[in-house]
Write an enzyme that holds these catalytic residues in place. Structure first.
Site, mmCIF file in Angstrom:
data_model
loop_
_atom_site.group_PDB
_atom_site.id
_atom_site.type_symbol
_atom_site.label_atom_id
_atom_site.label_comp_id
_atom_site.label_asym_id
_atom_site.label_seq_id
_atom_site.Cartn_x
_atom_site.Cartn_y
_atom_site.Cartn_z
ATOM 1 N N GLY A 94 -74.918 3.918 -31.672
ATOM 2 C CA GLY A 94 -75.185 2.691 -30.922
ATOM 3 C C GLY A 94 -75.065 1.464 -31.795
ATOM 4 N N ASN A 146 -79.928 5.486 -32.905
ATOM 5 C CA ASN A 146 -80.306 4.267 -32.194
ATOM 6 C C ASN A 146 -79.767 4.232 -30.768
ATOM 7 O OD1 ASN A 146 -80.928 1.285 -31.869
ATOM 8 N ND2 ASN A 146 -78.691 1.240 -31.805
ATOM 9 N N SER A 182 -89.219 4.809 -28.067
ATOM 10 C CA SER A 182 -89.685 3.697 -27.228
ATOM 11 C C SER A 182 -91.162 3.898 -26.956
ATOM 12 C CB SER A 182 -88.910 3.682 -25.902
ATOM 13 O OG SER A 182 -89.509 2.809 -24.973
ATOM 14 N N TYR A 227 -86.263 8.969 -18.754
ATOM 15 C CA TYR A 227 -86.062 8.257 -20.017
ATOM 16 C C TYR A 227 -87.310 8.398 -20.898
ATOM 17 C CZ TYR A 227 -85.410 4.161 -23.106
ATOM 18 O OH TYR A 227 -85.284 3.317 -24.179
ATOM 19 N N ALA A 260 -89.541 10.758 -20.787
ATOM 20 C CA ALA A 260 -89.630 12.152 -21.228
ATOM 21 C C ALA A 260 -88.714 12.406 -22.420
ATOM 22 C CB ALA A 260 -89.278 13.085 -20.071
ATOM 23 N N LYS A 286 -87.614 10.157 -24.609
ATOM 24 C CA LYS A 286 -88.114 9.435 -25.776
ATOM 25 C C LYS A 286 -89.349 10.112 -26.364
ATOM 26 C CE LYS A 286 -85.048 6.125 -26.010
ATOM 27 N NZ LYS A 286 -84.119 6.047 -27.156
#
Length: 245
Positions: free
Chosen positions: A15, A84, A136, A149, A151, A153
């Site tokens: 990323g 990232n 996050s 999302y 879950a 992270k």
């Protein structure tokens, strides 16, 4: 500052063409690392790499395990891996199309697992490595509209702690940084449908503003440096005081 260096080290940042990714690549370069800027956006990765001393660009599709393996095979020996890259779609869980789950899990969890599995043995063999996951606060406390999302992270946090335990005596560290709300294109896209969202977030954050890539990348660069050799298995929130623990 003694030890705050990555001189002679090589680093992969996924990323790397995004807002936070660019800043991470720049900070690692400033510490002396030779950075591989990896992104699905080939032109963006090449543009970022062209501005950094000794950097190169690589492309990959994190939803495709074959593409991920090609990246692993292509980068060679690495000292630093910063995961990232990420992707999200914000909507209530009960409205999710299950087809979206595969993309969310592929980018945010499966690909980091595969990359770590491919890159970690070389770090262990050479006696030095830094693995850093950008998770996050959604993975620590949950976030409405981001069930899968969150879950994924949360999975990165568990992965990080396990890798840290398994490699603690090998010279390899593994840590997770959890950004809080950041002023990013993704947030602005979501905020376009909810104009009051940004103002509400700013009121909720104790320091009174959204985070920036500059705020987060410095912590990542430190944890990747030689100076941070005694820090492993940690989850660090960079959120302006929104999350305190």
């Amino acid at each position: 500052m003694e030890g705050l260096t990555l001189a002679g080290k090589s680093a992969l940042v996924t990323g790397g063409a995004g807002g936070l990714g660019q800043r991470i690549c720049r900070d690692l370069t400033d510490l002396g690392a030779r950075v591989i800027v990896a992104d699905i956006d080939e032109a963006g990765a090449e543009e970022v790499a062209s501005t950094l001393d000794g950097a190169s660009a690589a492309t990959m599709d994190l939803t495709d395990p074959g593409s991920v393996q090609d990246l692993i095979d292509g980068v060679g020996a690495l000292d630093v891996f910063v995961n990232n890259a990420g992707w999200d779609r914000v909507e209530p869980f009960v409205k999710n199309d299950p087809s979206v789950w595969d993309r969310l899990i592929g980018i945010n969890l499966r690909a980091p697992i595969q990359l770590t599995h491919g890159l970690l043995p070389g770090m262990i063999e050479r006696g030095f490595g830094r693995v850093l996951y950008v998770s996050s606060d959604a993975g620590r406390v949950g976030s409405s509209g981001e069930a899968v999302y969150s879950a994924c992270k949360a999975g990165l946090i568990g992965l990080s702690k396990t890798i840290a335990r398994e490699t603690a005596r090998t010279g390899v560290t593994c840590n997770t940084v959890c950004p809080g709300p950041m002023d990013t294109p993704m947030l602005r896209e979501v905020a376009g449908e909810s104009p009051k969202l940004v103002a509400a977030l700013e009121r909720a954050i104790p320091v009174g503003r959204l985070g920036t890539p500059y705020d987060v990348a410095g912590m990542i660069a430190y944890l990747c440096s030689e100076r941070a050799a005694y820090i492993t298995g940690q989850t660090v929130s960079v959120s302006g005081g929104l999350s305190m623990s």
